[in-house]
Design an enzyme around this catalytic site. Structure first.
Site, short mmCIF file in Angstrom:
data_model
loop_
_atom_site.label_atom_id
_atom_site.label_comp_id
_atom_site.label_asym_id
_atom_site.label_seq_id
_atom_site.Cartn_x
_atom_site.Cartn_y
_atom_site.Cartn_z
N ASP A 1 0.86 -1.18 0.00
CA ASP A 1 0.00 0.00 0.00
C ASP A 1 0.90 1.23 0.00
O ASP A 1 1.99 1.22 0.56
CB ASP A 1 -0.90 -0.03 1.24
CG ASP A 1 -1.98 1.01 1.21
OD1 ASP A 1 -2.01 1.81 0.26
OD2 ASP A 1 -2.79 1.04 2.15
N ASP B 1 -8.39 -7.03 -0.12
CA ASP B 1 -7.59 -7.14 1.10
C ASP B 1 -8.39 -6.53 2.23
O ASP B 1 -9.22 -5.65 2.02
CB ASP B 1 -6.25 -6.40 0.97
CG ASP B 1 -6.41 -4.90 1.18
OD1 ASP B 1 -6.17 -4.43 2.32
OD2 ASP B 1 -6.82 -4.19 0.23
N CYS C 1 -15.38 -27.03 7.99
CA CYS C 1 -14.06 -26.45 7.69
C CYS C 1 -12.98 -27.51 7.78
O CYS C 1 -12.98 -28.34 8.70
CB CYS C 1 -13.78 -25.31 8.66
SG CYS C 1 -12.17 -24.50 8.39
N CYS D 1 -9.87 -26.47 13.10
CA CYS D 1 -11.16 -27.17 13.21
C CYS D 1 -10.98 -28.67 13.33
O CYS D 1 -11.80 -29.35 13.97
CB CYS D 1 -12.04 -26.83 12.01
SG CYS D 1 -12.71 -25.15 12.06
N HIS E 1 -7.62 -19.99 11.58
CA HIS E 1 -8.94 -20.40 11.09
C HIS E 1 -9.56 -19.32 10.21
O HIS E 1 -10.06 -19.61 9.12
CB HIS E 1 -9.88 -20.70 12.25
CG HIS E 1 -11.31 -20.81 11.78
ND1 HIS E 1 -11.80 -21.92 11.14
CD2 HIS E 1 -12.33 -19.90 11.81
CE1 HIS E 1 -13.07 -21.71 10.80
NE2 HIS E 1 -13.41 -20.50 11.19
N CYS F 1 -9.63 -26.75 8.04
CA CYS F 1 -8.38 -26.21 8.57
C CYS F 1 -7.92 -27.03 9.77
O CYS F 1 -8.70 -27.74 10.42
CB CYS F 1 -8.52 -24.74 8.94
SG CYS F 1 -9.33 -24.40 10.52
#
Length: 378
Positions: A94, A268, A306, A311, A337, A308
């Site tokens: 940025d 973003d 999920c 989880c 997560h 991940c």
């Protein structure tokens, strides 16, 4: 010469959603894409290895913060931002514009640039379009953003007109200052507030200057969601089809779905990481606040759908305990997560667009939220 390119691979038959591919000198980015925010050379709570596991293709750094600490010259001396933070994939920086403009009374805008006082020690600095580009290229960013003013909402039309014109003049100076021999890309930023005609004029001016990609700034600054979507809807068709389209600082999962529907390629936002540190977790059925007492004895995962590691390995009861105990691991696991959720959402959107079923995908996304899943959402 720039090694940057964009290919449009698929268009959804029932919406403006696009499936694309960005090629950079440090790797390929499949779009639409969500980019985790690593303001100070780190995505808070995440090791670079964890980001890779979560599926991150590109992350953000910030000119303002890295200029003040530890300094872009030091980072350049140490081999650039990628080596400094041990991240080999692409980085977008940025310009610092949003940060200096958010300083309020601590900054003053002029034709030259923005004079501001550091939020760290009160020291005085002048950030110009030329310096912003120089800092970003010292950091060795793969995608460099033009320096602009992020217009607050609401603002009087006269202010928006003057600010948008100033950002246009700064964009030309950024283009002139940008060293194309380093292989990076330069994106322009469309401004214009909540005025479609000013957005159109800004988009036209930026295309006359010529950029590798085009961002839309000044959204998610306090306006209601429908107004944000309206600005996306009127601006996206004005941008070149063969260049990436990036909406900055957006947003919620719903914002991402609606942005993709309207042809946005890149997003973003600090929302997944900031919410994680505050105990708010994103799921397929909405948000939950893990700090709530109802999860004290809950042996289930955050989200049963999920995949991940969090989880698969940890219960809501344990995550609540970590948060209530102010353990550092709470922020780490919650962030893992949340970013996995955001990155998976975009991966699934890409697959849906490629298969011509994005509209059905979006409908299922909202249906799950209406059912509420197996937990009370906030």
């Amino acid at each position: 010469m720039s090694t940057f390119s964009f290919s449009l691979l698929h268009k959804d038959p029932k919406s403006q959603a696009r499936r694309g591919r960005i090629e950079t000198r440090r790797g390929v980015i499949e779009t639409p894409v969500f980019m985790p925010v690593g303001t100070q050379a780190t995505v808070k709570g995440m090791r670079p290895e964890d980001l890779l596991t979560a599926g991150a293709q590109i992350i953000l750094g910030n000119t303002y913060h890295l200029y003040l600490r530890p300094g872009h010259t030091l980072i350049e001396k140490l081999g650039g931002l990628h080596r400094f933070m041990n991240w080999e994939k692409p980085i977008l920086t940025d310009s610092g514009g949003f940060q200096v403009f958010s300083l309020g009374a601590l900054r003053k805008i002029s034709e030259e640039g923005v004079r501001f006082q550091s939020h760290l020690d009160g020291s005085k600095h002048m950030l110009t379009p030329e310096l912003s580009i120089a800092i970003q290229q010292s950091l060795d960013a793969d995608i460099v953003m033009a320096f602009d003013e992020c217009i607050p909402y609401p603002s009087e039309r006269r202010y928006v007109e003057n600010s948008t014109a100033l950002s246009g003049r700064w964009a030309r100076r950024c283009r002139d200052a940008f060293d194309t021999s380093r292989g990076a890309a330069l994106f322009g930023i469309v401004q214009g507030g909540m005025h479609p005609d000013l957005r159109a004029a800004s988009a036209e001016e930026l295309q006359e200057i010529g950029f590798d990609g085009y961002a839309v700034g000044g959204l998610s600054v306090g306006e209601e969601a429908e107004l944000m979507y309206g600005m996306m809807e009127c601006t996206m068709p004005l941008l070149p089809e063969d260049r990436p389209r990036y909406v900055m600082g957006v947003g919620t999962p719903e914002n991402l779905i609606e942005g993709v529907r309207r042809g946005v390629d890149m997003f973003d936002c600090v929302m997944p990481t900031r919410n994680a540190r505050n105990g708010v977790l994103f799921t397929s059925f909405g948000k939950i606040s893990i700090k709530q007492a109802r999860y004290r004895e809950d042996e289930g995962p955050i989200d049963p759908t999920c995949s991940c590691n969090v989880c698969r390995s940890y219960s809501r009861a344990y995550l609540r305990h970590l948060y209530q105990s102010h353990e550092i691991l709470a922020s780490m696991l919650n962030t893992q997560h949340n970013l996995h959720y955001y990155l998976s959402l975009m991966a699934n959107a890409r697959a849906a667009i490629a298969q011509g079923r994005f509209t059905a995908f979006a409908q299922e996304f909202y249906r799950l939220r209406q059912t509420g899943g197996d937990g009370d959402t906030i």
